[in-house]
Design an enzyme around this catalytic site. Sequence first.
Site, PDB file in Angstrom:
ATOM      1  N   GLY A 141       0.781  -1.239   0.000  1.00  0.00           N
ATOM      2  CA  GLY A 141       0.000   0.000   0.000  1.00  0.00           C
ATOM      3  C   GLY A 141       0.812   1.287   0.000  1.00  0.00           C
ATOM      4  O   GLY A 141       0.335   2.297   0.521  1.00  0.00           O
ATOM      5  N   ASN A 191       1.436   3.111  -2.628  1.00  0.00           N
ATOM      6  CA  ASN A 191       0.679   4.041  -3.475  1.00  0.00           C
ATOM      7  C   ASN A 191      -0.554   4.563  -2.735  1.00  0.00           C
ATOM      8  O   ASN A 191      -0.891   5.738  -2.846  1.00  0.00           O
ATOM      9  CB  ASN A 191       0.268   3.377  -4.793  1.00  0.00           C
ATOM     10  CG  ASN A 191       1.386   3.441  -5.821  1.00  0.00           C
ATOM     11  OD1 ASN A 191       1.703   4.514  -6.326  1.00  0.00           O
ATOM     12  ND2 ASN A 191       1.994   2.300  -6.114  1.00  0.00           N
ATOM     13  N   ASN A 194      -5.923   2.767 -12.972  1.00  0.00           N
ATOM     14  CA  ASN A 194      -4.955   1.803 -12.424  1.00  0.00           C
ATOM     15  C   ASN A 194      -3.552   2.331 -12.635  1.00  0.00           C
ATOM     16  O   ASN A 194      -3.301   3.072 -13.590  1.00  0.00           O
ATOM     17  CB  ASN A 194      -5.093   0.457 -13.153  1.00  0.00           C
ATOM     18  CG  ASN A 194      -4.101  -0.586 -12.651  1.00  0.00           C
ATOM     19  OD1 ASN A 194      -3.880  -0.726 -11.436  1.00  0.00           O
ATOM     20  ND2 ASN A 194      -3.476  -1.312 -13.567  1.00  0.00           N
ATOM     21  N   HIS A 202       0.380   0.962 -13.195  1.00  0.00           N
ATOM     22  CA  HIS A 202       1.147  -0.217 -13.576  1.00  0.00           C
ATOM     23  C   HIS A 202       2.626   0.189 -13.524  1.00  0.00           C
ATOM     24  O   HIS A 202       2.975   1.279 -13.962  1.00  0.00           O
ATOM     25  CB  HIS A 202       0.744  -0.622 -15.001  1.00  0.00           C
ATOM     26  CG  HIS A 202       1.410  -1.866 -15.489  1.00  0.00           C
ATOM     27  ND1 HIS A 202       1.013  -3.117 -15.073  1.00  0.00           N
ATOM     28  CD2 HIS A 202       2.445  -2.062 -16.340  1.00  0.00           C
ATOM     29  CE1 HIS A 202       1.793  -4.022 -15.652  1.00  0.00           C
ATOM     30  NE2 HIS A 202       2.661  -3.410 -16.422  1.00  0.00           N
ATOM     31  N   ASP A 231      -4.736  -4.370 -17.817  1.00  0.00           N
ATOM     32  CA  ASP A 231      -3.725  -3.449 -18.373  1.00  0.00           C
ATOM     33  C   ASP A 231      -3.988  -2.944 -19.784  1.00  0.00           C
ATOM     34  O   ASP A 231      -3.061  -2.461 -20.439  1.00  0.00           O
ATOM     35  CB  ASP A 231      -2.321  -4.110 -18.368  1.00  0.00           C
ATOM     36  CG  ASP A 231      -1.879  -4.518 -16.980  1.00  0.00           C
ATOM     37  OD1 ASP A 231      -2.302  -3.877 -16.006  1.00  0.00           O
ATOM     38  OD2 ASP A 231      -1.087  -5.478 -16.879  1.00  0.00           O
ATOM     39  N   GLU A 263       5.955   6.503  -9.259  1.00  0.00           N
ATOM     40  CA  GLU A 263       4.533   6.168  -9.110  1.00  0.00           C
ATOM     41  C   GLU A 263       3.904   7.078  -8.056  1.00  0.00           C
ATOM     42  O   GLU A 263       2.809   7.606  -8.238  1.00  0.00           O
ATOM     43  CB  GLU A 263       4.363   4.705  -8.669  1.00  0.00           C
ATOM     44  CG  GLU A 263       4.791   3.687  -9.705  1.00  0.00           C
ATOM     45  CD  GLU A 263       4.473   2.259  -9.274  1.00  0.00           C
ATOM     46  OE1 GLU A 263       3.419   2.019  -8.665  1.00  0.00           O
ATOM     47  OE2 GLU A 263       5.296   1.368  -9.558  1.00  0.00           O
TER      48      GLU A 263
HETATM   49  C1  GRF Z   1       3.063  -0.929  -7.640  1.00  0.00           C
HETATM   50  O1  GRF Z   1       4.314  -1.099  -8.262  1.00  0.00           O
HETATM   51  C2  GRF Z   1       1.960  -0.796  -8.653  1.00  0.00           C
HETATM   52  O2  GRF Z   1       2.349  -0.142  -9.813  1.00  0.00           O
HETATM   53  C3  GRF Z   1       1.637  -2.222  -8.941  1.00  0.00           C
HETATM   54  O3  GRF Z   1       1.758  -2.898  -7.715  1.00  0.00           O
HETATM   55  C4  GRF Z   1       2.660  -2.182  -6.875  1.00  0.00           C
HETATM   56  C5  GRF Z   1       1.909  -1.842  -5.624  1.00  0.00           C
HETATM   57  O4  GRF Z   1       2.744  -1.323  -4.637  1.00  0.00           O
HETATM   58  N1  GRF Z   1       0.356  -2.347  -9.594  1.00  0.00           N
HETATM   59  P1  GRF Z   1       2.129  -0.696  -3.328  1.00  0.00           P
HETATM   60  O5  GRF Z   1       1.199  -1.728  -2.698  1.00  0.00           O
HETATM   61  O6  GRF Z   1       1.382   0.544  -3.720  1.00  0.00           O
HETATM   62  O7  GRF Z   1       3.294  -0.409  -2.439  1.00  0.00           O
END
Ligand code: GRF
Length: 241
Positions: A13, A15, A111, A113, A156, A185
Amino acid sequence: MSAALAVFASGSGTNLQSLLETFGADASTDDAAHVALVVSDRSGIGALDRAERAGVPTAVLAPKAFEDRDTFAAALLETLEGHAIEMIALAGYLKLVPEAVVQAFRGRIVNIHPGPLPAFGGPGMYGYGHHVHEAVLESGVRVSGPTIHFVDERYDTGPIIAQWPVPVLADDDPESLAVRVLKHEHRLYPAVVRAVARGDVRLEDDGRVDYAAVGSAEGPGFALVGIDAALESIDSRWRAR
Ligand code: GRF
């Protein structure tokens, strides 16, 4: 008006954390969104701890626990309606979002990626386990970086909103590349979620992405801004020689 955002996550988590730090959980914020719910397909993960620490309600809905895809979709929709959710951000969510949910939120579900799409995507190419980063390194491309896209019914493949270039270094391994991409990200996702929540970036009925309402500094060129900055730093290094 701040959009009620649900973040879907299956892992640590980070992000989600960047979205929480950007938008908070308070519906009365002046920002375009607030995190109103965190949805996961499994319990005991970091994302749920982060949500609880931030005072955000959580829902764990494991597809396996339901009779079939339809009952899972119905439960998910009911949960989202129960929290008056207006937009969804997938952040490391490892399950396919049911069609009924995609259809109900089309243009309001995004989403992130951890690699360039469409080249490095599809079933099995998820961030955890570094599948994407391994494939990027094996391919020999010199530039990787996150892609943010509207979600459609498959993994995707939805219309791309933003990408950010992250150079692949000669001594990278999947872990070092993952760390560098993840940092970008965390910068890019809140900016894109804000633009979509504001309605500055829109999904057209024909599947094209309309950036008309975004200023050039943040617009279609979410990616171009990054390339400009990267070139600028390379240029200045050359000039200094
Ligand atoms: C990220 O690299 C995202 O792009 C991918 O899964 C990972 C999730 O990381 N879909 P986090 O749980 O947000 O740390």
